[in-house]
Design a protein around this motif. Structure first.
Motif, PDB file in Angstrom:
ATOM      1  N   ILE A 100      33.668  32.865  42.117  1.00 37.09           N
ATOM      2  CA  ILE A 100      35.110  33.117  42.081  1.00 37.09           C
ATOM      3  C   ILE A 100      35.336  34.551  41.613  1.00 37.09           C
ATOM      4  CG2 ILE A 100      37.292  32.448  41.030  1.00 37.09           C
ATOM      5  CD1 ILE A 100      36.103  29.681  40.577  1.00 37.09           C
ATOM      6  N   ARG A 101      35.884  35.341  42.496  1.00 37.05           N
ATOM      7  CA  ARG A 101      36.198  36.720  42.138  1.00 37.05           C
ATOM      8  C   ARG A 101      37.706  36.886  42.148  1.00 37.05           C
ATOM      9  NH1 ARG A 101      32.811  39.885  39.714  1.00 37.05           N
ATOM     10  NH2 ARG A 101      34.005  41.620  40.493  1.00 37.05           N
ATOM     11  N   PRO A 102      38.307  37.151  41.001  1.00 39.83           N
ATOM     12  CA  PRO A 102      39.758  37.340  40.994  1.00 39.83           C
ATOM     13  C   PRO A 102      40.131  38.656  41.671  1.00 39.83           C
ATOM     14  CG  PRO A 102      38.839  37.752  38.820  1.00 39.83           C
ATOM     15  CD  PRO A 102      37.712  37.254  39.675  1.00 39.83           C
ATOM     16  N   LYS A 103      41.342  38.675  42.236  1.00 37.51           N
ATOM     17  CA  LYS A 103      41.836  39.905  42.847  1.00 37.51           C
ATOM     18  C   LYS A 103      42.279  40.846  41.737  1.00 37.51           C
ATOM     19  CE  LYS A 103      43.388  38.125  47.230  1.00 37.51           C
ATOM     20  NZ  LYS A 103      44.505  38.032  48.162  1.00 37.51           N
ATOM     21  N   ARG A 104      42.052  42.106  41.957  1.00 40.34           N
ATOM     22  CA  ARG A 104      42.456  43.106  40.983  1.00 40.34           C
ATOM     23  C   ARG A 104      43.978  43.209  40.992  1.00 40.34           C
ATOM     24  NH1 ARG A 104      39.362  48.506  40.316  1.00 40.34           N
ATOM     25  NH2 ARG A 104      39.028  47.731  38.253  1.00 40.34           N
ATOM     26  N   ALA A 105      44.537  43.200  39.827  1.00 44.73           N
ATOM     27  CA  ALA A 105      45.994  43.272  39.694  1.00 44.73           C
ATOM     28  C   ALA A 105      46.451  44.712  39.770  1.00 44.73           C
ATOM     29  CB  ALA A 105      46.429  42.664  38.368  1.00 44.73           C
ATOM     30  N   ARG A 106      47.592  44.940  40.401  1.00 47.90           N
ATOM     31  CA  ARG A 106      48.193  46.265  40.462  1.00 47.90           C
ATOM     32  C   ARG A 106      49.501  46.198  39.699  1.00 47.90           C
ATOM     33  NH1 ARG A 106      47.310  48.098  46.702  1.00 47.90           N
ATOM     34  NH2 ARG A 106      45.045  48.097  46.587  1.00 47.90           N
ATOM     35  N   VAL A 107      49.646  47.085  38.735  1.00 56.24           N
ATOM     36  CA  VAL A 107      50.865  47.133  37.931  1.00 56.24           C
ATOM     37  C   VAL A 107      51.731  48.231  38.490  1.00 56.24           C
ATOM     38  CG1 VAL A 107      51.793  47.444  35.618  1.00 56.24           C
ATOM     39  CG2 VAL A 107      49.558  46.329  35.928  1.00 56.24           C
ATOM     40  N   ARG A 108      52.962  47.869  38.851  1.00 59.00           N
ATOM     41  CA  ARG A 108      53.915  48.844  39.398  1.00 59.00           C
ATOM     42  C   ARG A 108      55.126  48.910  38.493  1.00 59.00           C
ATOM     43  NH1 ARG A 108      53.863  47.073  45.723  1.00 59.00           N
ATOM     44  NH2 ARG A 108      51.693  47.573  46.089  1.00 59.00           N
ATOM     45  N   ARG A 109      55.673  50.068  38.409  1.00 58.53           N
ATOM     46  CA  ARG A 109      56.889  50.256  37.622  1.00 58.53           C
ATOM     47  C   ARG A 109      58.081  49.769  38.408  1.00 58.53           C
ATOM     48  NH1 ARG A 109      56.795  55.996  34.568  1.00 58.53           N
ATOM     49  NH2 ARG A 109      55.384  55.278  32.957  1.00 58.53           N
ATOM     50  N   THR A 110      59.013  49.171  37.704  1.00 57.21           N
ATOM     51  CA  THR A 110      60.262  48.787  38.340  1.00 57.21           C
ATOM     52  C   THR A 110      61.359  49.684  37.789  1.00 57.21           C
ATOM     53  OG1 THR A 110      60.640  47.140  36.643  1.00 57.21           O
ATOM     54  CG2 THR A 110      59.563  46.410  38.653  1.00 57.21           C
ATOM     55  N   ASP A 111      62.028  50.389  38.626  1.00 54.83           N
ATOM     56  CA  ASP A 111      63.063  51.320  38.171  1.00 54.83           C
ATOM     57  C   ASP A 111      64.424  50.794  38.455  1.00 54.83           C
ATOM     58  OD1 ASP A 111      61.202  53.056  37.192  1.00 54.83           O
ATOM     59  OD2 ASP A 111      61.128  54.221  39.060  1.00 54.83           O
TER      60      ASP A 111
END
Length: 111
Positions: A100-111
């Motif tokens: 099981i390989r989790p997907k890498r999370a991408r953190v985006r700013r919400t403006d």
């Protein structure tokens, strides 16, 4: 160790039909003559379903009233249970990093 399972088929309805008793109301007086007082719903369940438990007095009255044997009324079968499947000697270890390989999370700013 081998395991066996005991099953049975309840043949009260068949034996009643062979004796010309087509309704539960035909069975009530026969049981009453032998000192067994059951409600119509109890007799309905006795005729229609396979009982898990039954009083020996009721069983004896049925056998006497229908002029049959226990073997006629209740056909038993002894069946050998399937042998248990072989289990590995040691515990099964699953490496989650490989399966099981989790997907890498991408953190985006919400403006």
């Amino acid at each position: 160790m081998s395991r066996t399972t005991i099953t049975y088929s309840w043949r009260l309805r068949e034996i009643m039909a062979a004796r010309g008793l087509n309704n539960i109301s035909d069975l009530i007086p026969l049981l009453t003559e032998r000192g067994i007082t059951l409600s119509a719903s109890q007799i309905y369940r006795l005729v229609g379903d396979r009982p898990e438990r039954i009083s020996l007095t009721v069983l004896g009255a049925l056998i006497d009233a229908l002029e049959c044997t226990v073997e006629d009324l209740c056909a038993f079968r002894v069946e050998a249970a399937a042998a248990p499947k072989a289990v590995n000697a040691g515990p099964v270890v699953v490496d989650l990093n490989k399966t099981i390989r989790p997907k890498r999370a991408r953190v985006r700013r919400t403006d």
